[in-house]
Design an enzyme around this catalytic site. Structure first.
Site, PDB file in Angstrom:
ATOM      1  N   ARG A   1       0.871  -1.181   0.000  1.00 18.38           N
ATOM      2  CA  ARG A   1       0.000   0.000   0.000  1.00 18.38           C
ATOM      3  C   ARG A   1       0.906   1.229   0.000  1.00 18.38           C
ATOM      4  O   ARG A   1       1.485   1.582   1.005  1.00 18.38           O
ATOM      5  CB  ARG A   1      -0.901  -0.005   1.229  1.00 18.38           C
ATOM      6  CG  ARG A   1      -1.903   1.115   1.218  1.00 18.38           C
ATOM      7  CD  ARG A   1      -2.881   1.009   2.356  1.00 18.38           C
ATOM      8  NE  ARG A   1      -3.743  -0.158   2.155  1.00 18.38           N
ATOM      9  CZ  ARG A   1      -4.276  -0.842   3.145  1.00 18.38           C
ATOM     10  NH1 ARG A   1      -4.057  -0.516   4.383  1.00 18.38           N
ATOM     11  NH2 ARG A   1      -5.044  -1.876   2.884  1.00 18.38           N
TER      12      ARG A   1
ATOM     13  N   ARG B   1      -5.967  -3.448  -0.549  1.00 16.67           N
ATOM     14  CA  ARG B   1      -7.262  -2.845  -0.210  1.00 16.67           C
ATOM     15  C   ARG B   1      -7.167  -1.333  -0.051  1.00 16.67           C
ATOM     16  O   ARG B   1      -6.450  -0.815   0.781  1.00 16.67           O
ATOM     17  CB  ARG B   1      -7.785  -3.470   1.078  1.00 16.67           C
ATOM     18  CG  ARG B   1      -9.174  -3.048   1.464  1.00 16.67           C
ATOM     19  CD  ARG B   1      -9.646  -3.815   2.678  1.00 16.67           C
ATOM     20  NE  ARG B   1      -8.630  -3.955   3.704  1.00 16.67           N
ATOM     21  CZ  ARG B   1      -8.570  -3.182   4.787  1.00 16.67           C
ATOM     22  NH1 ARG B   1      -9.441  -2.240   4.992  1.00 16.67           N
ATOM     23  NH2 ARG B   1      -7.619  -3.382   5.675  1.00 16.67           N
TER      24      ARG B   1
ATOM     25  N   HIS C   1       1.586  -9.661   0.809  1.00 18.76           N
ATOM     26  CA  HIS C   1       1.388  -8.677   1.869  1.00 18.76           C
ATOM     27  C   HIS C   1       2.687  -8.369   2.607  1.00 18.76           C
ATOM     28  O   HIS C   1       2.699  -7.620   3.578  1.00 18.76           O
ATOM     29  CB  HIS C   1       0.326  -9.197   2.846  1.00 18.76           C
ATOM     30  CG  HIS C   1      -0.288  -8.129   3.669  1.00 18.76           C
ATOM     31  ND1 HIS C   1       0.138  -7.852   4.952  1.00 18.76           N
ATOM     32  CD2 HIS C   1      -1.287  -7.261   3.416  1.00 18.76           C
ATOM     33  CE1 HIS C   1      -0.570  -6.858   5.447  1.00 18.76           C
ATOM     34  NE2 HIS C   1      -1.448  -6.481   4.535  1.00 18.76           N
TER      35      HIS C   1
ATOM     36  N   TYR D   1      -0.545   3.663  12.113  1.00 23.36           N
ATOM     37  CA  TYR D   1      -0.548   2.243  12.438  1.00 23.36           C
ATOM     38  C   TYR D   1       0.638   1.895  13.324  1.00 23.36           C
ATOM     39  O   TYR D   1       1.712   2.480  13.202  1.00 23.36           O
ATOM     40  CB  TYR D   1      -0.475   1.389  11.172  1.00 23.36           C
ATOM     41  CG  TYR D   1      -1.640   1.567  10.227  1.00 23.36           C
ATOM     42  CD1 TYR D   1      -2.919   1.825  10.698  1.00 23.36           C
ATOM     43  CD2 TYR D   1      -1.455   1.479   8.859  1.00 23.36           C
ATOM     44  CE1 TYR D   1      -3.988   1.980   9.831  1.00 23.36           C
ATOM     45  CE2 TYR D   1      -2.516   1.634   7.976  1.00 23.36           C
ATOM     46  CZ  TYR D   1      -3.776   1.886   8.479  1.00 23.36           C
ATOM     47  OH  TYR D   1      -4.824   2.039   7.616  1.00 23.36           O
TER      48      TYR D   1
END
Length: 177
Positions: A72, A102, A132, A165
């Protein structure tokens, strides 16, 4: 709603991540990494250390190759821009771009096209599986031999989300890693 409501008493106080004081000279920067690993705890420590790792590799004449996974990235990715800079400086750059990230699909597709246009070898994830992992590896011709340096972690290559995060990252020159 968080940004709209004017109730500072209900909000966390702004937090400024700790910046690592690493050398700005590539030889000294990589010497530091040879002497000890860097463990990062985001968002408490700045993602700029990771950006500096890739940016330093992009400008260092002794770095021969950079390998990177991108999950991402975001629309203004400093990591991706450093990879483009590295390729335009003649370094061998290979990037695996996950297109099913996503919420970041459009940005990742756009970056993949820009990377490809800049001479980066772009690879895509395996059909039916999601890549990922968050990894960087570079190969550098040090004074004594070729050496690999790596960043691996749970953090996306996104300097904006790294401020929100909770993630860990490790930058190392350890051959076993």
């Amino acid at each position: 709603i968080y940004d709209v409501v004017n109730r500072p008493d209900l909000k966390y106080a702004p937090y400024t991540p700790i910046e690592r004081n690493l050398p700005k000279n590539p030889d000294q920067f990589f010497e530091t990494l040879r002497s000890s690993d860097i463990l990062l705890h985001h968002p408490y420590e700045s993602f700029n250390t990771v950006i500096d790792f890739i940016s330093m590799a992009a400008i260092d004449p002794y770095v021969l190759a950079i390998k990177q996974t991108l999950y991402r990235t975001g629309e203004d990715s400093k990591v991706v821009q450093a990879l483009i800079d590295a390729a335009e400086r003649g370094k061998e750059v290979t990037v695996l771009v996950e297109l099913k990230a996503r919420g970041a699909e459009a940005a990742n597709i756009e970056w993949a096209m820009r990377l490809d246009d800049s001479g980066v070898d772009v690879v895509y994830g395996v059909m039916g599986l999601k890549t990922h992992c968050k990894l960087s590896m570079l190969v550098r011709r040090d004074f004594d031999r070729l050496r690999r340096y790596a960043h691996l972690g749970t953090v996306n290559s996104n300097h904006t989300t790294a401020r929100f995060y909770t993630d860990l990252g490790l930058i190392t020159a350890r051959p076993d890693i």
